[in-house]
Design a protein around this motif. Structure first.
Motif, PDB file in Angstrom:
ATOM      1  N   MET A   1      84.844  54.260 127.199  1.00  0.00           N
ATOM      2  CA  MET A   1      84.304  53.096 128.257  1.00  0.00           C
ATOM      3  C   MET A   1      83.168  52.653 127.306  1.00  0.00           C
ATOM      4  O   MET A   1      82.744  52.898 126.510  1.00  0.00           O
ATOM      5  N   LYS A  22      84.130  58.415 127.631  1.00  0.00           N
ATOM      6  CA  LYS A  22      84.061  58.339 129.332  1.00  0.00           C
ATOM      7  C   LYS A  22      84.053  59.779 129.861  1.00  0.00           C
ATOM      8  O   LYS A  22      84.715  60.846 129.532  1.00  0.00           O
ATOM      9  N   LEU A  31      83.191  60.934 139.895  1.00  0.00           N
ATOM     10  CA  LEU A  31      83.238  60.140 139.023  1.00  0.00           C
ATOM     11  C   LEU A  31      83.257  58.716 139.662  1.00  0.00           C
ATOM     12  O   LEU A  31      84.102  58.561 140.467  1.00  0.00           O
ATOM     13  N   LYS A  33      83.439  54.472 139.317  1.00  0.00           N
ATOM     14  CA  LYS A  33      83.562  53.339 138.624  1.00  0.00           C
ATOM     15  C   LYS A  33      82.588  52.209 139.224  1.00  0.00           C
ATOM     16  O   LYS A  33      82.677  51.829 140.280  1.00  0.00           O
ATOM     17  N   ASN A  34      81.519  52.206 138.213  1.00  0.00           N
ATOM     18  CA  ASN A  34      80.373  51.182 138.838  1.00  0.00           C
ATOM     19  C   ASN A  34      80.965  49.629 139.210  1.00  0.00           C
ATOM     20  O   ASN A  34      81.709  49.215 138.267  1.00  0.00           O
ATOM     21  N   GLU A  93      80.288  51.867 132.626  1.00  0.00           N
ATOM     22  CA  GLU A  93      81.476  51.633 133.313  1.00  0.00           C
ATOM     23  C   GLU A  93      81.779  52.586 134.121  1.00  0.00           C
ATOM     24  O   GLU A  93      82.124  52.305 135.555  1.00  0.00           O
ATOM     25  N   PHE A  94      81.496  53.904 133.929  1.00  0.00           N
ATOM     26  CA  PHE A  94      81.697  55.137 134.895  1.00  0.00           C
ATOM     27  C   PHE A  94      80.459  56.144 134.653  1.00  0.00           C
ATOM     28  O   PHE A  94      79.819  56.068 133.617  1.00  0.00           O
ATOM     29  N   THR A  95      80.142  56.592 135.884  1.00  0.00           N
ATOM     30  CA  THR A  95      78.992  57.484 135.900  1.00  0.00           C
ATOM     31  C   THR A  95      79.341  58.939 136.671  1.00  0.00           C
ATOM     32  O   THR A  95      79.856  58.785 137.778  1.00  0.00           O
TER      33      THR A  95
END
Length: 320
Positions: A1, A22, A31, A33-34, A93-95
């Motif tokens: 990501m 990622k 998880l 997806k922002n 992009e992902f947190t």
């Protein structure tokens, strides 16, 4: 990501937009997806090393987006849920987010509004409900009244019945603060803040001073608090307040507080209480969300330059 990564603390140039592994949702996590990421002044403290973090790190303290994966023991969330969260590595992009730090957002609340409100809104609401419980008839001084937290403090203190005095640096900010609940404005670029506070309060000073500016306003704040009043110093926009002698509080028996939000939302019950009250205010249309500008993730350097310039008003966001 893609993510913003800080390998070495420093200026805005320390924010590097690059590939990063990622993450996965582990036990107790979801998880996300922002879609919208809040930019907060505390992010600059992490970037500069004022609040040290192990490097390398992904900065950011809040965001909103869609759940794309849940940990093996997670039952409160499912894939597809719309959520907002605090306290995680959001400039990405992902947190991965601990479930205690996340909450579902209503369908009629946008990702942008949820992310714009959450961290600053919780900071402001806990301040006026617990740090100093604002009540009808109080005089409350809000420094940087046109900033992200400042605008919310003006609205909330007004909602609770206080007379709100806001400090700003120019006429544009003065107009915005007035639109968001400040009854009186002090333009510190050409007005003496302490003298104006004394004039507006009949020489008594304010019941509470809410100071997110820090070093440059601390003395002014002390002089603006009335006898038995409360000074809440909650930010370091102009630098960290130097060490003080506790004796300086004695002349007027001032209460001094230095809060941090996460002490207020350390348990599920606490989080549910404060989040619930905050989003109820939003659902009841009692809060105006002021978004100054939205930047692309790769433009995080520009966002940090802008927020540190003290020229922005309202909330800054990153979007994906």
């Amino acid at each position: 990501m893609k993510a913003i990564v800080v390998d070495k603390t420093g200026g805005p140039e320390a924010l590097q937009f690059k590939d990063s592994p990622k993450p996965k949702a582990e036990a107790g996590q979801i998880l996300v997806k922002n879609h919208a990421i809040g930019v907060n002044y505390i992010d600059t403290y992490h970037r500069k090393g004022i609040y040290p973090m192990p490097t390398p790190f992904i900065p950011g303290a809040e965001g909103a987006g869609e759940v794309v994966e849940v940990g093996p023991d997670v039952t409160d969330f499912k894939v597809g849920d719309r959520v907002a969260y605090t306290g995680s590595k959001s400039y990405a992009e992902f947190t991965p987010v601990p479930v205690l730090s996340a909450g579902k957002i209503p369908d009629n609340v946008s990702y942008s509004d949820a992310s714009a409100l959450l961290l600053q809104g919780l900071t402001a609401w806990t301040m006026v409900r617990d740090g100093y419980p604002v009540k009808k008839g109080d005089y409350v001084l809000v420094h940087a009244a046109a900033g992200g937290v400042g605008l919310l403090l003006c609205q909330m203190a007004n909602l609770l019945g206080a007379t709100v005095i806001g400090t700003v640096s120019n006429d544009e900010k003065a107009k915005l603060a007035k639109q968001n609940g400040a009854h009186h404005i002090i333009n510190y670029s050409h007005e003496d803040t302490v003298a104006r506070v004394q004039e507006l309060t009949n020489g008594q000073g304010c019941h509470a001073v809410l100071d997110g500016v820090g070093a440059s306003t601390f003395e002014t704040s002390l002089k603006s608090v009335r006898r038995l009043g409360t000074l809440i110093s909650f930010g370091n926009a102009s630098g960290v307040v130097p060490p003080i002698s506790i004796a300086i509080l004695g002349e007027k028996s001032i209460k001094l507080m230095r809060p941090r939000l996460y002490a207020y939302i350390a348990t599920k019950e606490e989080k549910d209480k404060w989040w619930g009250e905050l989003f109820q205010l939003l659902a009841d249309k009692k809060l105006n969300i002021q978004i100054y500008k939205t930047y692309k993730l790769e433009d995080a350097k520009t966002a940090h330059t802008d927020i540190e310039s003290r020229k922005t008003v309202g909330k800054l966001l990153l979007e994906l």
